[in-house]
Each structure stands twice: as structure tokens, then as C-alpha cells.
Design an enzyme around this catalytic site. Sequence first.
Site, PDB file in Angstrom:
ATOM      1  N   GLY A  90      -4.955   7.771   0.061  1.00 14.67           N
ATOM      2  CA  GLY A  90      -4.838   6.932  -1.127  1.00 14.67           C
ATOM      3  C   GLY A  90      -4.548   7.678  -2.416  1.00 14.67           C
ATOM      4  O   GLY A  90      -4.822   7.160  -3.508  1.00 14.67           O
ATOM      5  N   SER A  91      -3.964   8.869  -2.315  1.00 13.10           N
ATOM      6  CA  SER A  91      -3.726   9.605  -3.564  1.00 13.10           C
ATOM      7  C   SER A  91      -2.691   8.902  -4.443  1.00 13.10           C
ATOM      8  O   SER A  91      -2.768   8.982  -5.672  1.00 13.10           O
ATOM      9  CB  SER A  91      -3.317  11.055  -3.274  1.00 13.10           C
ATOM     10  OG  SER A  91      -2.072  11.102  -2.625  1.00 13.10           O
ATOM     11  N   ASN A  92      -1.737   8.211  -3.842  1.00 13.51           N
ATOM     12  CA  ASN A  92      -0.770   7.466  -4.662  1.00 13.51           C
ATOM     13  C   ASN A  92      -1.435   6.267  -5.339  1.00 13.51           C
ATOM     14  O   ASN A  92      -1.140   5.959  -6.493  1.00 13.51           O
ATOM     15  CB  ASN A  92       0.422   7.007  -3.814  1.00 13.51           C
ATOM     16  CG  ASN A  92       1.408   8.131  -3.587  1.00 13.51           C
ATOM     17  OD1 ASN A  92       2.141   8.519  -4.502  1.00 13.51           O
ATOM     18  ND2 ASN A  92       1.411   8.698  -2.393  1.00 13.51           N
ATOM     19  N   LYS A 137       3.644  -1.461  14.081  1.00 16.44           N
ATOM     20  CA  LYS A 137       3.680  -2.679  13.258  1.00 16.44           C
ATOM     21  C   LYS A 137       2.380  -3.445  13.449  1.00 16.44           C
ATOM     22  O   LYS A 137       1.619  -3.163  14.389  1.00 16.44           O
ATOM     23  CB  LYS A 137       4.865  -3.557  13.630  1.00 16.44           C
ATOM     24  CG  LYS A 137       4.796  -4.050  15.064  1.00 16.44           C
ATOM     25  CD  LYS A 137       5.923  -5.008  15.405  1.00 16.44           C
ATOM     26  CE  LYS A 137       5.727  -5.591  16.795  1.00 16.44           C
ATOM     27  NZ  LYS A 137       6.725  -6.558  17.187  1.00 16.44           N
ATOM     28  N   MET A 181       1.328   3.068   7.208  1.00 11.28           N
ATOM     29  CA  MET A 181       2.010   3.691   8.343  1.00 11.28           C
ATOM     30  C   MET A 181       2.554   2.681   9.352  1.00 11.28           C
ATOM     31  O   MET A 181       2.769   3.014  10.511  1.00 11.28           O
ATOM     32  CB  MET A 181       1.076   4.701   9.026  1.00 11.28           C
ATOM     33  CG  MET A 181       0.644   5.840   8.108  1.00 11.28           C
ATOM     34  SD  MET A 181       2.022   6.627   7.238  1.00 11.28           S
ATOM     35  CE  MET A 181       2.731   7.547   8.587  1.00 11.28           C
ATOM     36  N   HIS A 230       8.405   7.249  -0.220  1.00 17.59           N
ATOM     37  CA  HIS A 230       8.723   7.996   0.999  1.00 17.59           C
ATOM     38  C   HIS A 230       8.892   9.479   0.663  1.00 17.59           C
ATOM     39  O   HIS A 230       9.561   9.814  -0.324  1.00 17.59           O
ATOM     40  CB  HIS A 230      10.008   7.444   1.631  1.00 17.59           C
ATOM     41  CG  HIS A 230      10.392   8.154   2.878  1.00 17.59           C
ATOM     42  ND1 HIS A 230       9.769   7.910   4.086  1.00 17.59           N
ATOM     43  CD2 HIS A 230      11.288   9.139   3.104  1.00 17.59           C
ATOM     44  CE1 HIS A 230      10.289   8.713   5.009  1.00 17.59           C
ATOM     45  NE2 HIS A 230      11.207   9.474   4.434  1.00 17.59           N
TER      46      HIS A 230
HETATM   47  C1  GRF Z   1       2.756   9.936   1.085  1.00 17.45           C
HETATM   48  O1  GRF Z   1       3.249  11.232   1.308  1.00 17.45           O
HETATM   49  C2  GRF Z   1       3.836   8.907   1.209  1.00 17.45           C
HETATM   50  O2  GRF Z   1       5.080   9.376   0.815  1.00 17.45           O
HETATM   51  C3  GRF Z   1       3.828   8.635   2.679  1.00 17.45           C
HETATM   52  O3  GRF Z   1       2.470   8.681   3.040  1.00 17.45           O
HETATM   53  C4  GRF Z   1       1.750   9.519   2.149  1.00 17.45           C
HETATM   54  C5  GRF Z   1       0.596   8.746   1.581  1.00 17.45           C
HETATM   55  O4  GRF Z   1      -0.308   9.547   0.890  1.00 17.45           O
HETATM   56  N1  GRF Z   1       4.515   7.386   2.938  1.00 17.45           N
HETATM   57  P1  GRF Z   1      -1.558   8.942   0.107  1.00 17.45           P
HETATM   58  O5  GRF Z   1      -2.361   8.119   1.091  1.00 17.45           O
HETATM   59  O6  GRF Z   1      -1.037   8.119  -1.042  1.00 17.45           O
HETATM   60  O7  GRF Z   1      -2.317  10.129  -0.365  1.00 17.45           O
END
Ligand code: GRF
Length: 198
Positions: free
Chosen positions: A15-17, A68, A95, A114
Site C-alpha cells: 500500500g505504499s502508493n 481475476k 494483482m 504500472h
Molecule cells: C507497484 O510497484 C505497482 O506499480 C504495482 O504493484 C506495486 C504496488 O506497490 N502494480 P504498493 O502496494 O503500492 O506498495
Amino acid sequence: MKHPLRLGVLGSGKGSNFRAIMEQINDGRLDAEVRIVISDVENAGILSLARDFQIPGLYVRPGRFRAKLEPEIEEDVVRLLREASVELVILAGFMRIVKEPVLRAFPGGIINIHPSLLPKFPGLEAWKQALAAGETVTGCTVHYVDAGVDTGKILARKTVPILRDDTPERLHARIQKAEHELLPAVLAEIAARFRGLR
Ligand code: GRF
């Protein structure tokens, strides 16, 4: 009344994003609100982060497929997103490939981050693919989601150098730093456009 752009975040990982999005919202740099976080992984870091940020975090059963969700479970996801009045769905490390129920419910309203410079290296572990191909530059891409795998219209990309002797871990960490800048920046642009339209 103009409201902040209402986001729903789907993720399977740490969840870092999602955290980067929340930090920009809390700093007043992103005019948005995360209404709900949904994960197909019960103990995913993104769900404990949601708790930390006091945002509803929900686990949905992954079902019997690997890549899926089952259609009924996707219908549940749509219901949850709608009940939370979500306007834009963010796949942040989700994922699984989203299918008809979600695509139909949010036409043009789903974006993904991505870890490569699309259209190069779609699919899993894109940083490893770039490394194995002997590239000197890779990066990350924010794109709209369509029925394909990492094929939707590209919104923005950010490059990241591949260093000599890079390991997959170091490279992915460098790409993730770029993701944490790119995704909130793209969201801020979309939020500003939404605000103008509402
Ligand atoms: C990221 O590298 C994103 O590009 C990919 O999965 C990863 C997710 O990372 N689709 P996080 O869970 O947001 O840390």
C-alpha cells in the site's frame, strides 16, 4: 457544493502508493478523498494502512481464480464502490485483472499504476523484465484501465535509470519512489479537471 474527487483504491500489497495518495491529500496538495480501500488479500499492508488513516478498508474473497476475481465478487466490489460514492477507481498494486462488472460500472473511470514504461513490459514483475532485457532506463506509467493487461490509454510516465549491478529489489524500490510522485500528481490533475466540470 463542490466536493473533493471521491476515490476508491484497490490493492493487494503493502500500500505504499495508497500512502503516497493519502499524504498528498493530507498536505492539501490533492483535492480528493479516499472513500474506501478494497483488497483481495486479507492481511495486506494496504488494509492496515487504511485503518491507520481511518478509512474503511474491506477484504473481498479472492475466489477460485488466480488472475481475476469471480464475477459475483466483482459485483460485490462494484456495490461497495457505489455505496461509497466513488467517482474514480485506482488500482494501486491490485494483482488481479478487472473484468466486465467493474469496467462497465466505471467506464473511463479506472486508472492503474504500472512499474515500467508502457507499452514496454506489461504484466507481472515488470522491473525484472526490464532488467533481464538489458535496458538502461525503465520507469512507471499511470494509465486508464481497459479490458487488456496494462493496455489502456497512457496518462503519464516517469523514467528511472537502471544502474550497473542493479538488483531487482533496488530497481523496484527506485521505481516505487517515482510511482509515489507520479500517481498523486496525475490524480491532482484529474481532480482539478473534475472540479472545473462539476
Ligand atoms: C507497484 O510497484 C505497482 O506499480 C504495482 O504493484 C506495486 C504496488 O506497490 N502494480 P504498493 O502496494 O503500492 O506498495
